[in-house]
Design an enzyme around this catalytic site. Structure first.
Site, short mmCIF file in Angstrom:
data_model
loop_
_atom_site.label_atom_id
_atom_site.label_comp_id
_atom_site.label_asym_id
_atom_site.label_seq_id
_atom_site.Cartn_x
_atom_site.Cartn_y
_atom_site.Cartn_z
N ARG A 80 0.90 -1.37 0.00
CA ARG A 80 -0.04 -0.02 0.01
C ARG A 80 0.72 1.09 0.07
NH1 ARG A 80 -3.45 -0.36 4.84
NH2 ARG A 80 -4.83 -1.66 3.82
N ARG A 106 -1.23 7.07 9.09
CA ARG A 106 -1.22 6.51 7.82
C ARG A 106 -1.49 7.68 6.72
NH1 ARG A 106 -3.36 1.29 8.20
NH2 ARG A 106 -2.29 0.14 10.06
N LYS A 131 -2.71 1.87 14.46
CA LYS A 131 -2.69 2.73 13.49
C LYS A 131 -3.33 4.07 13.75
CE LYS A 131 -5.68 -0.17 11.33
NZ LYS A 131 -6.36 -0.82 10.47
N LYS A 136 -5.10 7.63 11.98
CA LYS A 136 -5.53 8.23 10.67
C LYS A 136 -5.96 9.72 10.68
CE LYS A 136 -6.98 3.73 9.18
NZ LYS A 136 -8.27 2.84 8.66
N CYS A 182 -15.21 -3.14 0.48
CA CYS A 182 -13.84 -3.25 0.79
C CYS A 182 -13.14 -4.40 0.04
CB CYS A 182 -13.61 -3.59 2.19
SG CYS A 182 -14.19 -5.36 2.84
N CYS A 225 -7.85 -10.61 1.66
CA CYS A 225 -7.70 -10.19 3.09
C CYS A 225 -8.12 -11.35 4.00
CB CYS A 225 -9.04 -9.14 3.41
SG CYS A 225 -9.17 -8.80 4.98
N CYS A 228 -16.18 -8.04 6.77
CA CYS A 228 -15.99 -8.04 8.37
C CYS A 228 -16.44 -6.67 9.20
CB CYS A 228 -14.69 -8.78 8.72
SG CYS A 228 -13.35 -7.49 8.99
N CYS A 270 -13.63 -1.27 6.68
CA CYS A 270 -12.44 -0.64 5.61
C CYS A 270 -13.25 -0.11 4.61
CB CYS A 270 -11.70 -1.88 5.14
SG CYS A 270 -10.86 -2.53 6.35
FE1 SRM Z 1 -8.60 -1.71 6.59
C1 SRM Z 1 -7.21 -4.10 7.98
C2 SRM Z 1 -7.90 -2.96 3.53
C3 SRM Z 1 -9.47 1.27 5.02
C4 SRM Z 1 -10.29 -0.56 9.28
N1 SRM Z 1 -7.73 -3.17 6.04
C5 SRM Z 1 -7.18 -4.17 6.98
C6 SRM Z 1 -6.25 -5.25 6.11
C7 SRM Z 1 -4.77 -4.73 6.20
C8 SRM Z 1 -6.37 -6.57 6.69
C9 SRM Z 1 -5.36 -7.11 7.66
O1 SRM Z 1 -4.99 -6.51 8.75
O2 SRM Z 1 -4.48 -7.89 7.25
C10 SRM Z 1 -7.09 -5.25 4.85
C11 SRM Z 1 -6.18 -5.44 3.47
C12 SRM Z 1 -7.09 -6.22 2.43
C13 SRM Z 1 -6.59 -6.36 1.27
O3 SRM Z 1 -6.15 -7.44 0.71
O4 SRM Z 1 -6.16 -5.30 0.61
C14 SRM Z 1 -7.68 -3.85 4.99
N2 SRM Z 1 -8.57 -1.01 4.72
C15 SRM Z 1 -8.31 -1.79 3.52
C16 SRM Z 1 -8.80 -1.10 2.29
C17 SRM Z 1 -7.78 -1.48 1.19
C18 SRM Z 1 -10.11 -1.29 1.88
C19 SRM Z 1 -10.44 -1.04 0.67
O5 SRM Z 1 -11.02 -1.87 -0.17
O6 SRM Z 1 -10.28 0.15 0.04
C20 SRM Z 1 -8.43 0.47 2.92
C21 SRM Z 1 -7.05 0.74 2.71
C22 SRM Z 1 -6.97 2.31 3.01
C23 SRM Z 1 -5.56 2.88 2.94
O7 SRM Z 1 -5.23 3.18 2.00
O8 SRM Z 1 -4.79 2.92 4.01
C24 SRM Z 1 -8.73 0.29 4.18
N3 SRM Z 1 -9.70 0.11 7.22
C25 SRM Z 1 -9.70 1.06 6.39
C26 SRM Z 1 -10.90 1.76 7.03
C27 SRM Z 1 -11.52 3.14 6.13
C28 SRM Z 1 -10.94 4.56 6.31
O9 SRM Z 1 -9.86 4.36 7.10
O10 SRM Z 1 -11.35 5.46 5.76
C29 SRM Z 1 -11.18 1.37 8.01
C30 SRM Z 1 -12.03 2.01 9.26
C31 SRM Z 1 -11.61 3.23 9.77
C32 SRM Z 1 -10.58 2.94 11.14
O11 SRM Z 1 -9.59 2.66 10.88
O12 SRM Z 1 -11.35 2.61 12.04
C33 SRM Z 1 -10.15 0.25 8.44
N4 SRM Z 1 -8.72 -2.17 8.62
C34 SRM Z 1 -9.35 -1.48 9.48
C35 SRM Z 1 -9.40 -2.55 10.71
C36 SRM Z 1 -9.86 -2.13 12.09
C37 SRM Z 1 -9.23 -1.16 12.92
C38 SRM Z 1 -9.67 -1.04 14.18
O13 SRM Z 1 -9.92 -0.02 14.81
O14 SRM Z 1 -10.24 -2.26 14.97
C39 SRM Z 1 -8.56 -3.57 10.30
C40 SRM Z 1 -7.92 -4.67 11.36
C41 SRM Z 1 -6.77 -4.25 12.20
O15 SRM Z 1 -6.47 -3.26 12.14
O16 SRM Z 1 -6.75 -5.15 12.99
C42 SRM Z 1 -8.02 -3.45 9.00
FE1 SF4 Z 2 -10.61 -7.35 5.13
FE2 SF4 Z 2 -12.65 -6.67 6.98
FE3 SF4 Z 2 -11.13 -4.87 6.13
FE4 SF4 Z 2 -12.89 -5.98 4.40
S1 SF4 Z 2 -13.47 -4.83 6.48
S2 SF4 Z 2 -10.71 -5.32 3.83
S3 SF4 Z 2 -12.66 -7.92 5.18
S4 SF4 Z 2 -10.55 -6.33 7.31
#
Ligand code: SRM
Ligand code: SF4
Length: 578
Positions: A86, A155, A225, A227, A447, A453, A492, A496
């Site tokens: 990323r 980030r 993380k 943001k 997502c 993922c 899930c 995201c």
């Molecule tokens: Fe996310 C984890 C994809 C935006 C909350 N996110 C992941 C992971 C890396 C899975 C992992 O930990 O192994 C996913 C990778 C999937 C893949 O194969 O690409 C993943 N997140 C994404 C993306 C690519 C979704 C998308 O389809 O666009 C977004 C990448 C953003 C970026 O460029 O940095 C993405 N993730 C978000 C957002 C939305 C936002 O930030 O606007 C959130 C919710 C906001 C927040 O952070 O609270 C988000 N991602 C999470 C979480 C839950 C964090 C938490 O507070 O509990 C995880 C899991 C974790 O961190 O343990 C996670």
């Molecule tokens: Fe993966 Fe859950 Fe984030 Fe979707 S919402 S990319 S399933 S961690």
């Protein structure tokens, strides 16, 4: 401004009982760990457990192809490991030359698709271990990096990308870059490991102790993380309230006055853990433009010092704020800053949607916002989007900006060049204004989930387009085809795709089954609420058919579907309004 280094007496800083990740960081020599050895090991496509955590700080995740898991298990093969990278690209900006390089990386080392993320970043999927370094070097050739793309650091900083929507867009946009630079980790591990800089020599010569090397973060970095996002009202296309820090640009007479500062947003929750929840950021005051870097740094360092390092499920900043209280937080921030934030100014948002089509800015340049289905750029039989973007990049007639709705903005186009761009798009099946799409499709986010993922419990990106195709005749039947109903799906509850902000949020429970949430608003200021649990496609279609019928027959003037869900008491309005 000189910032305070981490204070070991403060509760959050690593202590007995800290998580494994804290220990990995502690022993990593500022993010180096055994990454060099792991990537040189020819016997496996994977890396050590500690390195899987450390590599996130370098912008990459170890993954495996979930579609192949079972088959490989049966054959007693190790999972089909690969890496996702990323990039760090504040505000999602790329030059035409950089886009060409991105296209090349995806073809040479990735799975030939380019993923635009919901935070305006590019992701490459499917890079095998032995190609990761070459991919990073190729990125570097185009002055691109993936430092802090992931990991327990600040980030990618989001920002409203379209210069035609505000006179101060470019000025505000520059702050996204400045904040990103200001909060970058300073360890040279990335440069040494991937770019062969210095090969480790010289690092030991840094004087002044460990925190000289990582003055903002210290050796344990953040608990989790972090943001930051910026929005310019009335457009909330960066979903500003979901960020740990949301900055709302305040503009008067076309001049930037400063930013309202909102803190403590975050959307992740865990099924079965009642103590986890999504939270919208709370507006705590106003700062002037020249104060914003220090405000962001000091807020982040309060989280560094007080965030929970014992349980990663509770370690986001939102929990720190709720644990210590907003008043405590404001006082701590004032003390650290040496000044008090001003009173928050009035700011009104109307939409989180992207404004598709052509728009002209004040300097006479044009910007074209194009739909990309859930951010996945690829060539399909009907739509050769990847080739179209490459051909456009080769003309060098515009630059590229990604949106937080996973779409693409071609920007900075001269009037005379519009027709050339349109021609290339038409030749490859891409419509310019997105009007051929239903309002729901235009406003959908999914997502990634399967097949990369590891946390996905159900399909998202690969399924939502099909679900919308099945919903479209229903929308048509109720006269709602054009209505911009915001639907979002995640595999899930991590959020995201920001599904808990949608008018219709679908969150994966298990393969083919989702929880349905209703009641988000159009402007991104209200969380939705659980309506039905664990339902399959047939139930989703039937429920929405009935709800759309009721909505159409009872709605008030300009009432959105999300507002209807609350007025008709399908769900209770969430308390967590900003
Ligand atoms: Fe996310 C984890 C994809 C935006 C909350 N996110 C992941 C992971 C890396 C899975 C992992 O930990 O192994 C996913 C990778 C999937 C893949 O194969 O690409 C993943 N997140 C994404 C993306 C690519 C979704 C998308 O389809 O666009 C977004 C990448 C953003 C970026 O460029 O940095 C993405 N993730 C978000 C957002 C939305 C936002 O930030 O606007 C959130 C919710 C906001 C927040 O952070 O609270 C988000 N991602 C999470 C979480 C839950 C964090 C938490 O507070 O509990 C995880 C899991 C974790 O961190 O343990 C996670
Ligand atoms: Fe993966 Fe859950 Fe984030 Fe979707 S919402 S990319 S399933 S961690």
């Amino acid at each position: 401004m000189t910032y305070a280094t981490p204070n070991k007496k403060i509760p959050g800083v690593v202590a007995p009982g800290s998580t494994d990740v804290e220990n990995f960081k502690e022993n990593s020599d500022y993010l180096r760990g055994s990454l060099v050895e792991s990537f040189a090991n020819p016997l496996t496509g994977s890396i050590t457990e500690a390195d899987t955590q450390l590599i996130k700080f370098h912008g990459a995740y170890q993954q495996d192809d979930r579609d192949q898991r079972l088959r490989r298990q049966e054959k007693k093969l190790e999972p089909a490991y690969s890496f996702m990278i990323r990039m760090r690209m504040p505000g999602g900006e790329l030059t035409a030359a950089q886009w060409q390089k991105i296209d090349e990386i995806s073809n040479t080392y990735g799975n030939e698709t380019i993923k635009l993320s919901s935070r305006q970043a590019v992701q490459f999927h499917g890079i095998i271990k032995f190609d990761l370094k070459k991919s990073i070097q190729m990125m570097n050739d185009a002055l691109l990096d993936s430092i802090a793309g992931c990991g327990d650091v600040n980030r990618n900083v989001m920002c409203t990308p379209d210069p035609s929507l505000s006179a101060v867009n470019e000025e505000v946009y520059a702050y996204a870059k400045k904040i990103s630079e200001h909060l970058m980790p300073s360890s040279r591990a990335y440069h040494e490991i991937w770019l062969d800089e210095g090969k480790g020599e010289g690092r030991q010569l840094v004087e002044g102790g460990e925190h000289e090397l990582e003055p903002l973060y210290g050796k344990h970095y953040l608990p989790r993380k972090f943001k930051i996002g910026i929005a310019i009202p009335p457009y909330n296309d960066s979903d500003v309230f979901i960020n740990d820090i949301g900055l709302i640009a305040i503009v008067k007479d076309d001049k930037l006055q400063g930013f309202n500062v909102a803190v403590g947003g975050g959307l992740g929750m865990t099924f079965g853990r009642e103590d986890t929840y999504p939270r919208l950021a709370t507006v705590i005051g106003f700062c002037k433009p020249d104060q914003v870097l220090d405000v962001c740094a000091e807020v982040m360092m309060i989280q560094r010092d007080y965030g929970n390092r014992q349980d990663r499920k509770l370690s986001r900043f939102k929990y720190t704020i709720d644990q210590y209280g907003l008043n405590w937080f404001k006082q701590e921030l004032t003390e650290r800053l040496g000044f008090k934030l001003g009173k928050a100014r009035k700011a009104v948002f109307t939409t989180t949607a992207d404004q598709y089509g052509w728009h002209k800015d004040m300097n006479g340049l044009w910007h074209l916002l194009l739909h990309v289905e859930h951010g996945r750029i690829q060539d399909t039989p009907l739509l050769k989007q990847k080739t179209a973007f490459l051909k456009i990049a080769e003309t060098n007639l515009c630059n590229f900006r990604l949106t937080a709705n996973q779409n693409m903005l071609l920007h900075g186009i001269k009037t005379a060049d519009k027709v050339k761009i349109e021609k290339i798009l038409a030749q490859h099946g891409q419509h310019a204004d997105g009007r051929e799409l239903s309002g729901m499709r235009r406003n959908s986010i999914a997502c990634v989930s399967m097949n990369t993922c590891p946390l996905g419990m159900a399909e998202a990106e690969r399924y939502l387009p099909t679900l919308i195709t099945k919903l479209e005749p229903i929308l048509e039947k109720h006269g709602l085809r054009e209505q911009e109903i915001k639907i979002r799906m995640t595999g899930c509850p991590n959020g995201c795709g920001r599904s808990v902000m949608a008018e219709i949020g679908l969150i994966g429970k298990s393969m083919g089954r989702y929880n349905m949430y209703l009641g988000g608003d159009a402007q991104g200021e209200r969380l939705n609420t659980l309506y039905k649990e664990n339902i399959d496609e047939a139930a989703i279609l039937e429920l929405l058919d009935n709800l759309f019928a009721d909505y159409v027959s009872t709605r008030g003037k300009n009432e959105s579907f999300g507002d209807y869900a609350i007025r008709s008491k399908l769900v209770a309005a969430t308390e967590n309004r900003v």
